[in-house]
Enzyme design. Structure first.
Site, PDB file in Angstrom:
ATOM      1  N   PHE A   1       2.035 -30.956   7.273  1.00  0.00           N
ATOM      2  CA  PHE A   1       3.481 -31.175   7.301  1.00  0.00           C
ATOM      3  C   PHE A   1       3.993 -31.226   8.735  1.00  0.00           C
ATOM      4  O   PHE A   1       3.601 -30.408   9.570  1.00  0.00           O
ATOM      5  CB  PHE A   1       4.216 -30.041   6.579  1.00  0.00           C
ATOM      6  CG  PHE A   1       4.041 -30.029   5.090  1.00  0.00           C
ATOM      7  CD1 PHE A   1       4.902 -30.736   4.272  1.00  0.00           C
ATOM      8  CD2 PHE A   1       3.016 -29.301   4.510  1.00  0.00           C
ATOM      9  CE1 PHE A   1       4.751 -30.722   2.894  1.00  0.00           C
ATOM     10  CE2 PHE A   1       2.847 -29.280   3.137  1.00  0.00           C
ATOM     11  CZ  PHE A   1       3.722 -29.994   2.321  1.00  0.00           C
ATOM     12  N   ASP A   2       4.865 -32.170   8.998  1.00  0.00           N
ATOM     13  CA  ASP A   2       5.755 -32.062  10.146  1.00  0.00           C
ATOM     14  C   ASP A   2       6.784 -30.991   9.777  1.00  0.00           C
ATOM     15  O   ASP A   2       6.954 -30.668   8.598  1.00  0.00           O
ATOM     16  CB  ASP A   2       6.428 -33.411  10.408  1.00  0.00           C
ATOM     17  CG  ASP A   2       7.524 -33.316  11.448  1.00  0.00           C
ATOM     18  OD1 ASP A   2       7.262 -32.748  12.519  1.00  0.00           O
ATOM     19  OD2 ASP A   2       8.646 -33.786  11.174  1.00  0.00           O
ATOM     20  N   LYS A   3       7.471 -30.428  10.769  1.00  0.00           N
ATOM     21  CA  LYS A   3       8.438 -29.372  10.462  1.00  0.00           C
ATOM     22  C   LYS A   3       9.845 -29.914  10.290  1.00  0.00           C
ATOM     23  O   LYS A   3      10.422 -29.857   9.206  1.00  0.00           O
ATOM     24  CB  LYS A   3       8.436 -28.290  11.557  1.00  0.00           C
ATOM     25  CG  LYS A   3       9.414 -27.144  11.261  1.00  0.00           C
ATOM     26  CD  LYS A   3       9.484 -26.143  12.394  1.00  0.00           C
ATOM     27  CE  LYS A   3      10.273 -26.668  13.579  1.00  0.00           C
ATOM     28  NZ  LYS A   3      11.737 -26.772  13.296  1.00  0.00           N
ATOM     29  N   THR A   4      10.406 -30.453  11.366  1.00  0.00           N
ATOM     30  CA  THR A   4      11.824 -30.806  11.377  1.00  0.00           C
ATOM     31  C   THR A   4      12.091 -32.026  10.499  1.00  0.00           C
ATOM     32  O   THR A   4      11.496 -33.074  10.670  1.00  0.00           O
ATOM     33  CB  THR A   4      12.294 -31.096  12.805  1.00  0.00           C
ATOM     34  OG1 THR A   4      11.978 -29.975  13.624  1.00  0.00           O
ATOM     35  CG2 THR A   4      13.793 -31.347  12.838  1.00  0.00           C
TER      36      THR A   4
ATOM     37  N   VAL B   1       2.797 -35.399   5.734  1.00  0.00           N
ATOM     38  CA  VAL B   1       4.196 -35.544   5.329  1.00  0.00           C
ATOM     39  C   VAL B   1       5.069 -35.421   6.560  1.00  0.00           C
ATOM     40  O   VAL B   1       5.057 -34.393   7.244  1.00  0.00           O
ATOM     41  CB  VAL B   1       4.596 -34.475   4.288  1.00  0.00           C
ATOM     42  CG1 VAL B   1       5.974 -34.790   3.704  1.00  0.00           C
ATOM     43  CG2 VAL B   1       3.561 -34.391   3.172  1.00  0.00           C
TER      44      VAL B   1
END
Length: 646
Positions: A311-314, A513
């Site tokens: 996952f990307d965070k923001t 993602v």
């Protein structure tokens, strides 16, 4: 008059062939048409459907390539040879429909990688003497000075020589919090200048800039293409010779050519050919109803093998926009009044923090004093005259400049907020400290549940890759149940790409993602790249393989489950198609069925495969995609800092 998108030359050809064959069958059965006309209609249908793949088969053989068309071509030719035109036309029609379905399934909504170049800054205002001249970024060289106005995309990588402003670097790092840049600060192409005018000395421009390199990385990763044919083409190298050998043996033993030709008809792999595309089409239709756009059947099949979700965070695990998450007034102040004061000062400012404060005040329904004038200090905050007095909102430096003394406990709380990856906004009124407002990017409410669900679906390895700083990333990881050792922070696009490649080299099947331009290379490189469609970043949408159109990431585990269901359905289809063909081939060899009966049995096998696939479109796989709701009351905001004040 414009034709519908589905009305193409291929669909028209196959539709006409189906109509001609239907007229021939009905007319012949009812004896309403002369037999000669029935035969002519049947042959016309056969020519429309069989000619393209017969030509393709011959060309493939000339190139020494094996494909499913060989056996179908032989079966059609043999049926025509013995006068079974109806059987030949039926086989031809089913083959044509199968190829059309396969083509549609494997080319649906293919990404157009070249579209990302549209967002690449290609013009700039270069300083020429005392004026400014618009030039292409390709014509800039290191040392040139360019002007970047409020709202402009930064056209180059470079260093600020005059001015200060907030820069939105979310395209590069994924971090939604603006970064304040002043003299000597580095800026990057593709980022957005928010509120100040900058003069920037060029260090890199055009293809050499950071954004230009992202474009190149996306193109390079996107050059990988999935196989153009399903399982049956790989199987044809064995299947076709075996069937031909059996048919020849039947002819040799029985001396009955009709038996051998009947065997070829029932063994024609139409059901096998439709095993994959029919399941994929049904699954993509079901996905579309759930708001999940799948850009190709190969990604559904790959979903069944995913063991690692990155996952990307923001904007992915978080909402992607700053929001007020804490309001703690100083002694003698009211939290609603404090938020109203801050909103009065921030009114009209384009800064994301200002929008967060205004939105928080609106949701809380607080009364906002009227602002008469305001003065923005870039990188520090804002000071305004309001009907409630002189209000100052900003960082500690802004408070010092305005003569507002921050109590030690409040200063300590602000430091703790910053270490946690959030931003403290101090508020003063008429020279006195009024309180503290916490602004941060909020974790999506569904994130923890999604992580748990994808682990249950077999993707037990969950990783976070982000351009944000370590504290913010680890805070999010702790909230959603991801180990701190699986968090990699402070990454640029190329570094995210390297991490994806490393996981793949270790044998993992990766689902990535993300939602930003900086995620483009990683989205293209992963076996499955998933983008959040509610976000506006077109690069992420273009380079992804799957787009979640609503509900944030809620539908991700549903999609992985759908992929596994699709894989199981395809396997069942293949097993049935091969088993049914074997049984019917035995009947043909024993003389129990005729060529016409073989054609009917062939259709039955195909219909069973299609019916099994259609279940995917109708099945409720046990997941829902509720849209997350925003808080509308200040009482629901966390006030965990209240105890920090005396």
């Amino acid at each position: 008059m414009q034709l519908p998108s589905w009305c193409t030359r291929e669909t028209t050809r196959i539709g006409l062939a189906a109509l001609l064959l239907a007229i021939a069958l009905v007319g012949g059965y009812l004896q309403a048409l002369p037999s000669l006309l029935v035969t002519a209609l049947t042959i016309a249908s056969l020519l429309l459907t069989a000619t393209p793949f017969v030509v393709e088969t011959v060309q493939g053989l000339a190139r020494r390539e094996r494909n499913v068309g060989e056996l179908a071509t032989l079966a059609i030719a043999a049926a025509v040879l013995i006068g079974e035109y109806t059987a030949a036309a039926e086989v031809g029609l089913i083959m044509a429909i199968g190829e059309m379905a396969e083509e549609f399934a494997f080319n649906r909504s293919k990404r157009d990688i070249e579209a990302i170049a549209v967002a690449n800054p290609n013009h700039a205002l270069r300083k020429d003497g005392v004026g400014w001249t618009e030039v292409r970024t390709d014509n800039l060289v290191a040392g040139d000075v360019v002007l970047v106005r409020p709202g402009d995309l930064v056209p180059v990588d470079g260093t600020v020589v005059i001015g200060s402003s907030g820069i939105d670097e979310s395209r590069m790092t994924g971090e939604s919090t603006p970064v304040e840049k002043g003299t000597g600060g580095s800026v990057y192409a593709g980022t957005v200048n928010l509120d100040g005018t900058l003069e920037v000395r060029v260090s890199r421009a055009g293809e050499d800039s950071t954004y230009g390199k992202i474009v190149a990385l996306v193109k390079e990763a996107g050059e990988r293409r999935p196989p153009a044919r399903p399982f049956i083409d790989r199987f044809a190298a064995v299947y076709t010779p075996v069937v031909l050998a059996i048919a020849a043996a039947v002819w040799a033993v029985t001396g009955d050519l009709h038996r051998a030709i009947t065997l070829l008809i029932v063994a024609c792999p139409c059901a096998l050919l439709l095993s994959t595309p029919s399941a994929v089409l049904a699954a993509t239709g079901a996905a579309a109803k759930k708001g999940v756009l799948v850009k190709g059947g190969e990604y559904l099949e790959a979903a069944a093998q995913v063991d690692t979700c990155v996952f990307d965070k923001t904007g992915t695990l978080t909402r992607g926009t700053p929001a007020v998450t804490g309001v703690v007034p100083a002694d003698g102040q009211d939290e609603h009044a404090l938020l109203g004061l801050a909103a009065a000062a921030e009114r009209g400012s384009p800064h994301p923090f200002a929008r967060a404060v205004m939105t928080g005040a609106e949701h809380a329904g607080v009364e906002v004093p009227v602002q008469s004038e305001a003065r923005l200090t870039h990188g520090m905050g804002v000071e305004a005259r309001t009907t409630a007095g002189r209000v100052v909102v900003g960082n500690a430096q802004m408070m010092e400049q305005a003569g507002v003394v921050i109590p030690p406990d409040a200063a300590g709380a602000g430091t703790a907020i910053a270490r946690a990856g959030a931003t403290p906004l101090y508020v003063g009124r008429d020279g006195a400290f009024a309180g503290l407002i916490r602004v941060e990017d909020q974790v999506r409410p569904e994130a923890a549940r999604v992580v748990s669900a994808i682990r249950a679906e077999g993707a037990g390895h969950v990783v976070i890759l982000t351009g944000d700083h370590e504290a913010a990333a680890r805070d999010v990881a702790a909230q959603i149940g991801v180990s701190a050792v699986e968090v990699k922070a402070g990454l640029f696009p190329a570094e995210k790409l390297d991490h994806i490649k490393a996981l793949q080299n270790e044998g993992h099947t990766v689902c990535f993602v993300g939602d930003g331009t900086n995620d483009g290379p990683a989205l293209a490189q992963a076996e499955i790249g998933v983008a959040i469609g509610s976000r506006e970043d077109t690069v992420a949408l273009e380079t992804s393989h799957v787009v979640l159109m609503r509900g944030g990431i809620t539908a991700l585990p549903w999609f992985l489950h759908l992929g596994r269901q699709t894989s199981r359905t395809i396997t069942a289809n293949v097993v049935f198609a091969l088993g049914f063909a074997a049984v019917m081939a035995g009947c043909a060899a024993g003389g129990l069925i005729t060529p016409a009966t073989a054609a009917i049995a062939h259709q039955i096998g195909t219909l069973v495969v299609l019916a099994n696939s259609v279940r995917l479109a109708r099945a409720d796989l046990g997941f829902s995609s509720p849209a997350s709701r925003e808080s509308s009351d200040i009482s629901t905001l966390p006030n965990d800092l209240r105890d920090s004040f005396i």
